[in-house]
Design a protein around this motif. Structure first.
Motif, PDB file in Angstrom:
ATOM      1  N   LEU B  28      36.067  30.285  47.394  1.00 34.48           N
ATOM      2  CA  LEU B  28      35.131  30.565  46.300  1.00 34.48           C
ATOM      3  C   LEU B  28      34.972  29.353  45.385  1.00 34.48           C
ATOM      4  O   LEU B  28      33.866  28.994  44.993  1.00 34.48           O
ATOM      5  CB  LEU B  28      35.622  31.763  45.477  1.00 34.48           C
ATOM      6  N   THR B 317      36.453  33.918  36.009  1.00 35.85           N
ATOM      7  CA  THR B 317      36.375  35.159  36.772  1.00 35.85           C
ATOM      8  C   THR B 317      36.893  35.017  38.193  1.00 35.85           C
ATOM      9  O   THR B 317      37.162  36.020  38.844  1.00 35.85           O
ATOM     10  CB  THR B 317      34.929  35.660  36.812  1.00 35.85           C
ATOM     11  N   VAL B 318      37.062  33.763  38.687  1.00 37.44           N
ATOM     12  CA  VAL B 318      37.601  33.591  40.035  1.00 37.44           C
ATOM     13  C   VAL B 318      38.992  34.229  40.104  1.00 37.44           C
ATOM     14  O   VAL B 318      39.407  34.756  41.132  1.00 37.44           O
ATOM     15  CB  VAL B 318      37.640  32.093  40.448  1.00 37.44           C
ATOM     16  N   TYR B 320      39.962  36.961  38.568  1.00 35.62           N
ATOM     17  CA  TYR B 320      39.847  38.414  38.766  1.00 35.62           C
ATOM     18  C   TYR B 320      39.609  38.716  40.237  1.00 35.62           C
ATOM     19  O   TYR B 320      40.141  39.688  40.777  1.00 35.62           O
ATOM     20  CB  TYR B 320      38.702  39.003  37.921  1.00 35.62           C
ATOM     21  N   ALA B 321      38.802  37.862  40.880  1.00 31.96           N
ATOM     22  CA  ALA B 321      38.565  38.046  42.312  1.00 31.96           C
ATOM     23  C   ALA B 321      39.865  37.881  43.080  1.00 31.96           C
ATOM     24  O   ALA B 321      40.187  38.676  43.972  1.00 31.96           O
ATOM     25  CB  ALA B 321      37.514  37.058  42.801  1.00 31.96           C
ATOM     26  N   GLY B 324      42.046  41.020  42.671  1.00 32.72           N
ATOM     27  CA  GLY B 324      41.558  42.130  43.485  1.00 32.72           C
ATOM     28  C   GLY B 324      41.896  41.920  44.951  1.00 32.72           C
ATOM     29  O   GLY B 324      42.381  42.823  45.636  1.00 32.72           O
ATOM     30  N   LEU B 325      41.674  40.683  45.421  1.00 34.77           N
ATOM     31  CA  LEU B 325      41.941  40.374  46.822  1.00 34.77           C
ATOM     32  C   LEU B 325      43.424  40.527  47.146  1.00 34.77           C
ATOM     33  O   LEU B 325      43.783  40.935  48.249  1.00 34.77           O
ATOM     34  CB  LEU B 325      41.484  38.945  47.138  1.00 34.77           C
TER      35      LEU B 325
END
Lengths: 311, 346
Positions: B28, B317-318, B320-321, B324-325
């Protein structure tokens, strides 16, 4: 504004606000009727909202946005199905993981694609009046002068009801959700049915998200689903997994939300936050009131293991 | 042999999950036009190897640890506490009320009272879904989720109307009495004693689960409620107690934010710690030492991300990704592990 227009306006707003909930809840109905718990609806709505904004910006067309939202929602559904059906991950954990990932990925990409984290004003969709019928007082403007997605919803509710209770496809779906062992013995592929159902739920929730972004506010904001997926889930439970009563439950939640937007007009001294809270409170009270009376599909949340002797 | 290999896997699986998530995160970051190696180097050196950065990491670790313990405690009894976020808000509110309205006490009394206020408010907010689950059979996942939004708006209302500081430009409460402030533990940083509250709670919890009948009862209910009932335990009572305890712990996360960092109540003061806590509880797999380690890692991610955004221009925000991952990959590793176990038994 006279009282009658205020009233029809209010009903019309209730209808529009219940659309994303209804798409998500009816999608969830497929998934849960097949026995797959779907708290991922929240993440699917959010992914759909984001994809629709991205699609609308890329293609410059609302329908391009809708199509991308359905596709992305379907992919999220595929992921949920793969985790729950093939890998037999705990269905709650899978849903939570999808919600967290969707929240992270959509806010990441929205900052990259839309710079400020909010998409610019997106194209909307126009209401299409049905000639003749739209001129009927009250009912006409309410039911026959709306956008195409509301008409689609009007058609979907009876269609899903018919599909579920009057066709062999519907019978297979319900059998897989109630008693997968029997369905399997009768030659129905439990895996295929569950995959299809969960992917459909993703597509529908994605479309609901698109409605949220393209019709309600015309932009994408981070975390804009704001628990609507969970309210849709509450509506599904409240509607006892039946399409018609689920749709009405969504309308109830939509009407509560519309109240919050309109109550200022009454000049009542109710703090804004209490009105925002209202749909969640009603959802909670609905769940409490229904406890023990609303029976979920028997195999909901239980992975099907062909080689095991249980079930 | 089997036992030994599964113990290694227990430690290895979260590491594999975190590594996989960081790898996807790297893709990302690369897609956003930054070298991921540079970005991660900035993130981790600034958050762990820099004195001020480490202070900021500890500030973020404290609420994560406490809220994580809240989710973990409920999970031990087989309950999914998704309501950490709401419990954090109620805890913050409880501590604010004690901090504002009990003036003139010595810190030695006021500070524990303010913590207790936060714990109790959180416990009520966790106890409600516990009661509804135990007595009325309402699924705790949806009730805790809905209660999050209710708590968020309740605090929003309170800081806008009755609790607002007179003449404030935006909505926040007055400062709480200084006797209820958690002291700074690293000079010249924001790092406050909230992290110590978290560590003490972790130790107490470890003792409860390793040594006390209550801990045994909670785990018995979690592993097999039917068997627990046959052996004479009250499953209902255990569920209510455990959910109240879980809510209280998450409530302390809110207390720590108010008493250690902000010293007043703000609207939306938690950036989603209650949701991160769910990830932490799954990552640490019920292990209390594990949750201390993973919350430090998540704290470092959060504090380093801000620096990364400023110096490498990668959106915060990376992170937060990535979080979640991590949950996604740990869920997959559960499934793979179960498959291995099945093959071994065969």
């Amino acid at each position: 504004m006279d009282k009658l227009t205020f009233f029809t306006d209010y009903l019309s707003a209730s209808l529009r606000l219940s659309v994303p909930l209804a798409f998500a809840a009816l999608g969830g109905l497929f998934s849960e009727r097949s026995g797959v718990l779907n708290i991922a609806l929240e993440g699917m709505l959010l992914s759909g909202a984001f994809a629709s904004a991205a699609g609308a910006v890329l293609t410059g067309n609302v329908w391009g946005g809708m199509l991308l939202a359905i596709t992305v929602g379907g992919i999220v559904g595929l992921l949920h199905a793969y985790l729950c059906v093939t890998l037999r991950v705990d269905q709650l954990v899978s849903g939570l993981a999808i919600n967290l990932t969707a929240a992270g990925l959509t806010s990441f990409w929205s900052r990259i694609l839309f710079n400020s984290g909010q998409a610019q004003q997106l194209p909307g969709i126009q209401a299409i009046g049905i000639p003749g019928l739209q001129n009927i007082p009250i009912v006409g403007s309410l039911l026959f002068n709306q956008d195409p997605l509301i008409y689609l919803l009007f058609l979907l509710v009876p269609f899903i009801t018919y599909l579920l209770f009057r066709t062999s496809l519907g019978l297979s779906l319900r059998a897989v959700g109630e008693y997968p062992r029997a369905a399997d013995t009768a030659g129905v592929s439990v895996t295929l049915v569950r995959y299809t159902a969960v992917i459909i739920s993703g597509c529908m929730a994605g479309l609901g998200g698109a409605y949220l972004a393209l019709v309600h506010v015309k932009f994408f904001a981070e975390g804009m689903s704001a628990g609507k997926g969970f309210i849709a889930l509450a509506a599904l439970i409240f509607g006892r997994w039946h399409p018609v009563s689920t749709a009405f439950a969504c309308l109830l939640f939509g009407a509560t939300e519309a109240l919050q937007l309109r109550i200022q007009a009454f000049n009542l001294n109710i703090p804004y936050q209490f009105l925002v809270m209202l749909p969640y409170v009603i959802a909670l009270l609905a769940l409490i009131g229904l406890a023990g009376k609303s029976t979920p599909p028997a195999a909901l949340g239980i992975p099907y293991i062909p080689e095991s002797r249980e079930q | 042999m089997r036992h030994e290999s599964s113990r290694i896997w227990l430690l290895l699986s979260p590491i594999v999950a975190i590594a996989s998530a960081l790898l996807v995160g790297a893709v990302l970051i690369a897609l956003s036009g930054t070298n991921p190696v540079t970005a991660y180097t900035v993130l981790f050196t600034e958050s762990l190897a820099n004195y001020y950065g480490f202070g900021s990491t500890l500030t973020k670790t404290a609420p994560l640890l406490l809220a994580g313990l809240g989710v973990l405690t409920a999970l031990k009894a087989g309950q999914f506490n998704i309501g950490g976020e709401g419990q954090i808000y109620m805890g913050g509110l409880g501590s604010t009320l004690v901090g504002l309205y009990l003036q003139g006490l010595p810190a030695l009394i006021h500070l524990p009272l303010a913590l207790l206020g936060g714990f109790l408010f959180g416990a009520v907010w966790g106890g409600i879904p516990g009661y509804l689950k135990a007595v009325r059979g309402v699924n705790e996942v949806i009730t805790t989720l809905l209660l999050n939004y209710i708590a968020l708006n309740l605090v929003g209302y309170l800081v806008h109307e009755p609790l607002i500081e007179p003449g404030a430009p935006s909505a926040y409460s007055p400062l709480i009495a200084q006797s209820a402030w958690l002291p700074i533990i690293l000079p010249k940083t924001q790092a406050h004693a909230g992290i110590l509250v978290g560590l003490i709670a972790a130790v107490i919890l470890w003792v409860v689960f390793a040594r006390s009948p209550l801990g045994y009862q909670i785990e018995a209910v979690g592993l097999n409620p039917v068997a627990a009932r046959y052996s004479g335990m009250s499953v209902e009572r255990t569920i209510i107690i455990v959910m109240a305890l879980a809510g209280g712990l998450a409530g302390l996360a809110g207390s720590s934010e108010v008493m250690g960092l902000k010293h007043r109540l703000f609207e939306q003061f938690s950036p989603g710690y209650g949701y991160d806590a769910i990830a932490l509880a799954f990552l640490s797999r019920g292990n209390i030492a594990g949750i201390v380690a993973t919350s430090l890692f998540f704290g470092a991610l959060r504090s380093g991300a801000n620096v990364m955004q400023r110096s490498a221009d990668v959106p915060v925000t990376v992170v937060y990704a990535i979080q979640g991952l991590t949950v996604l990959f740990i869920a997959i590793s559960f499934a793979i592990e179960r498959r291995f176990r099945v093959i071994r038994i065969k």
